[in-house]
Motif scaffolding. Structure first.
Motif, PDB file in Angstrom:
ATOM      1  N   HIS A 158       0.848  -1.182   0.000  1.00  0.00           N
ATOM      2  CA  HIS A 158       0.000   0.000   0.000  1.00  0.00           C
ATOM      3  C   HIS A 158       0.890   1.241   0.000  1.00  0.00           C
ATOM      4  N   MET A 159       0.714   2.065  -1.006  1.00  0.00           N
ATOM      5  CA  MET A 159       1.515   3.277  -1.133  1.00  0.00           C
ATOM      6  C   MET A 159       0.561   4.458  -1.237  1.00  0.00           C
ATOM      7  N   LEU A 160       0.332   5.106  -0.093  1.00  0.00           N
ATOM      8  CA  LEU A 160      -0.625   6.213   0.005  1.00  0.00           C
ATOM      9  C   LEU A 160       0.057   7.386   0.710  1.00  0.00           C
ATOM     10  N   ASP A 196       0.007  -1.668  -4.808  1.00  0.00           N
ATOM     11  CA  ASP A 196      -1.341  -2.093  -5.199  1.00  0.00           C
ATOM     12  C   ASP A 196      -2.412  -1.091  -4.771  1.00  0.00           C
ATOM     13  N   GLU A 197      -2.558  -0.844  -3.473  1.00  0.00           N
ATOM     14  CA  GLU A 197      -3.464   0.235  -3.052  1.00  0.00           C
ATOM     15  C   GLU A 197      -2.638   1.503  -3.091  1.00  0.00           C
ATOM     16  N   ASN A 198      -2.729   2.205  -4.200  1.00  0.00           N
ATOM     17  CA  ASN A 198      -1.729   3.187  -4.572  1.00  0.00           C
ATOM     18  C   ASN A 198      -2.401   4.382  -5.230  1.00  0.00           C
ATOM     19  N   GLN A 223      -3.694  13.534 -10.154  1.00  0.00           N
ATOM     20  CA  GLN A 223      -2.991  13.316 -11.413  1.00  0.00           C
ATOM     21  C   GLN A 223      -1.483  13.461 -11.243  1.00  0.00           C
ATOM     22  N   ALA A 224      -1.061  14.433 -10.444  1.00  0.00           N
ATOM     23  CA  ALA A 224       0.365  14.686 -10.268  1.00  0.00           C
ATOM     24  C   ALA A 224       1.071  13.502  -9.623  1.00  0.00           C
ATOM     25  N   TYR A 225       0.366  12.752  -8.784  1.00  0.00           N
ATOM     26  CA  TYR A 225       0.994  11.601  -8.151  1.00  0.00           C
ATOM     27  C   TYR A 225       1.361  10.542  -9.185  1.00  0.00           C
ATOM     28  N   TYR A 226       0.444  10.269 -10.110  1.00  0.00           N
ATOM     29  CA  TYR A 226       0.750   9.273 -11.142  1.00  0.00           C
ATOM     30  C   TYR A 226       1.831   9.787 -12.098  1.00  0.00           C
ATOM     31  N   THR A 227       1.836  11.086 -12.355  1.00  0.00           N
ATOM     32  CA  THR A 227       2.914  11.674 -13.149  1.00  0.00           C
ATOM     33  C   THR A 227       4.251  11.496 -12.438  1.00  0.00           C
ATOM     34  N   LEU A 228       4.254  11.666 -11.116  1.00  0.00           N
ATOM     35  CA  LEU A 228       5.461  11.455 -10.318  1.00  0.00           C
ATOM     36  C   LEU A 228       6.001  10.039 -10.497  1.00  0.00           C
ATOM     37  N   LEU A 229       5.112   9.044 -10.455  1.00  0.00           N
ATOM     38  CA  LEU A 229       5.557   7.663 -10.641  1.00  0.00           C
ATOM     39  C   LEU A 229       6.122   7.452 -12.042  1.00  0.00           C
ATOM     40  N   ASP A 230       5.475   8.039 -13.039  1.00  0.00           N
ATOM     41  CA  ASP A 230       6.009   7.947 -14.398  1.00  0.00           C
ATOM     42  C   ASP A 230       7.395   8.600 -14.492  1.00  0.00           C
ATOM     43  N   ALA A 248      -3.340   1.856 -10.150  1.00  0.00           N
ATOM     44  CA  ALA A 248      -4.121   2.991  -9.667  1.00  0.00           C
ATOM     45  C   ALA A 248      -5.193   2.433  -8.731  1.00  0.00           C
ATOM     46  N   HIS A 249      -5.360   3.075  -7.585  1.00  0.00           N
ATOM     47  CA  HIS A 249      -6.146   2.465  -6.517  1.00  0.00           C
ATOM     48  C   HIS A 249      -7.578   2.117  -6.934  1.00  0.00           C
ATOM     49  N   ILE A 250      -8.303   3.043  -7.531  1.00  0.00           N
ATOM     50  CA  ILE A 250      -9.724   2.813  -7.792  1.00  0.00           C
ATOM     51  C   ILE A 250     -10.086   3.249  -9.207  1.00  0.00           C
ATOM     52  N   TYR A 251     -10.922   2.462  -9.837  1.00  0.00           N
ATOM     53  CA  TYR A 251     -11.355   2.743 -11.211  1.00  0.00           C
ATOM     54  C   TYR A 251     -12.261   3.971 -11.284  1.00  0.00           C
ATOM     55  N   SER A 252     -13.226   4.077 -10.377  1.00  0.00           N
ATOM     56  CA  SER A 252     -14.233   5.132 -10.472  1.00  0.00           C
ATOM     57  C   SER A 252     -14.627   5.649  -9.095  1.00  0.00           C
ATOM     58  N   ASP A 253     -14.908   6.951  -9.017  1.00  0.00           N
ATOM     59  CA  ASP A 253     -15.300   7.553  -7.748  1.00  0.00           C
ATOM     60  C   ASP A 253     -16.613   7.008  -7.199  1.00  0.00           C
TER      61      ASP A 253
END
Length: 278
Positions: A158-160, A196-198, A223-230, A248-253
Motif C-alpha cells: 500500500h503506497m498512500l 497495489d493500493e496506490n 494526477q500529479a501523483y501518477y505523473t510522479l511515478l512515471d 491505480a487504486h480505484i477505477y471510479s469515484d
C-alpha cells in the motif's frame, strides 16, 4: 494497472465494459480487486471479463472492517472457483489477503503466515502465487512481521503518501514513496514488488483525512501523483525482483470517493496513460 472496487457487485455486462476500458484505454495489463461482492458466481464473472479482455487479475480474500469471520467463507468460495473454473488459473496472477490485515490487527502475524502458507498449498497445483495487501507500517507495528513477508510469493504494497505526516503536494511525494519502498526492498529479499493500493485522493472525507496540515487533496494532485511515478519509471524499474509494478487504486469515484480515475458520472477526471516501459 488498475484496481476494480467490488462493493457495487457489478454485473458481468458492467465488468466487461469496465475491463475493456481498463485494457484498451489506459492501457492496463492487470486488475487488482478491492472490496468484496458475495454474489454467487461473482468471481467466475471476473474471470470471464478478464479472459475476454486479456487482463490478469490479483484476486482478493477481503477481511473487511467489521471484525467478522466472513472472510473464511470468501476464501473458500474463491478457492473453489479457482479450482473449478478452467479459465481461472490462466487469468489469476495472484491471491491477496487484505486489505491491511496487520494494520487492522485482523490476524496476528503468526496466524496470517499460517493462512498464507495454507493458501499456497491449496493453490500449488494451479501455480497461483499468494501475497498480502498491506502497508509498511502494518509490518512495522508488528516488529517487521518478517515471517509474513517470507511466506509470500510476491509483495503487494500500500503506497498512500497523502497520509504521511510530512505530506504536502503530490509532486513532492517521492521521498515518502522511496522511504517505504526502501523498507520493503530491505526486508523483501528480492521478491517482486507491486504498489497495489496506490494513489492520492482528490477529496477528503471522514476516513480519508491527512495527517499533515500541508497535504493537498484535489484532482490536480491526484494526477500529479501518477505523473510522479512515471517520472521515476527508471527508479522503479531497477528495483530487485524485476522492478516495481503499480496499480491505480480505484477505477471510479462511485466505487470509492476521491481515488477514481473516473468521476461519479463515468467521465475521466484527467488523462491517464501511464508508462508501460522506460
Amino acid at each position: 494497472m488498475s484496481n476494480a472496487a467490488l462493493n457495487t457487485g457489478q454485473s458481468l455486462q458492467q465488468l466487461q465494459k469496465e475491463f475493456k476500458d481498463i485494457r484498451n484505454n489506459f492501457p492496463s495489463r492487470y486488475v487488482r480487486l478491492y472490496g468484496a461482492c458475495d454474489r454467487k458466481g461473482f468471481y467466475d464473472d471476473i474471470v470471464e471479463a478478464a479472459w475476454d479482455n486479456t487482463l490478469g487479475v490479483h484476486a482478493l480474500v477481503w477481511f473487511g472492517f467489521d471484525g467478522s469471520g466472513i472472510w473464511k467463507q470468501r476464501r473458500d468460495t474463491l478457492f473453489a472457483s479457482l479450482h473449478n473454473n478452467p479459465k481461472a488459473k490462466f487469468v489469476t496472477r495472484g491471491v491477496q489477503f487484505g486489505s491491511e490485515p496487520l494494520f487492522d490487527s485482523v490476524l496476528s502475524p503468526k496466524n496470517l503466515t499460517t493462512q498464507v502458507k495454507a493458501a499456497k498449498a491449496n493453490l500449488s497445483s494451479l501455480n497461483i502465487p499468494v501475497t498480502v495487501s498491506e502497508m509498511a507500517y502494518g509490518y512495522q507495528k508488528n516488529g517487521g512481521a518478517q515471517d509474513v513477508l517470507d511466506a509470500q510469493d510476491f509483495i503487494n504494497i500500500h503506497m498512500l503518501p497523502f497520509f504521511a505526516q510530512d505530506a504536502s503536494t503530490a509532486n513532492k511525494a517521492w521521498p515518502i514513496v522511496e522511504r517505504d519502498l526502501n523498507w520493503f526492498v530491505t526486508h523483501g529479499k528480492g521478491k517482486k514488488l507491486f504498489f497495489d493500493e496506490n494513489g492520492w485522493p482528490s477529496v477528503t472525507y471522514p476516513g480519508v483525512q491527512p495527517n499533515s496540515a500541508a497535504a493537498v487533496a484535489d484532482v490536480k494532485n491526484e494526477q500529479a501523483y501518477y505523473t510522479l511515478l512515471d517520472n521515476h519509471c527508471s527508479d522503479l524499474k531497477k528495483v530487485a525482483g524485476g522492478g516495481v509494478g503499480w496499480f491505480a487504486h480505484i477505477y471510479s469515484d462511485d466505487q470509492e470517493p476521491g481515488y477514481g480515475i473516473h468521476d461519479d458520472s463515468g467521465s475521466l477526471k484527467f488523462s491517464f496513460k501511464p508508462k508501460t516501459s522506460c
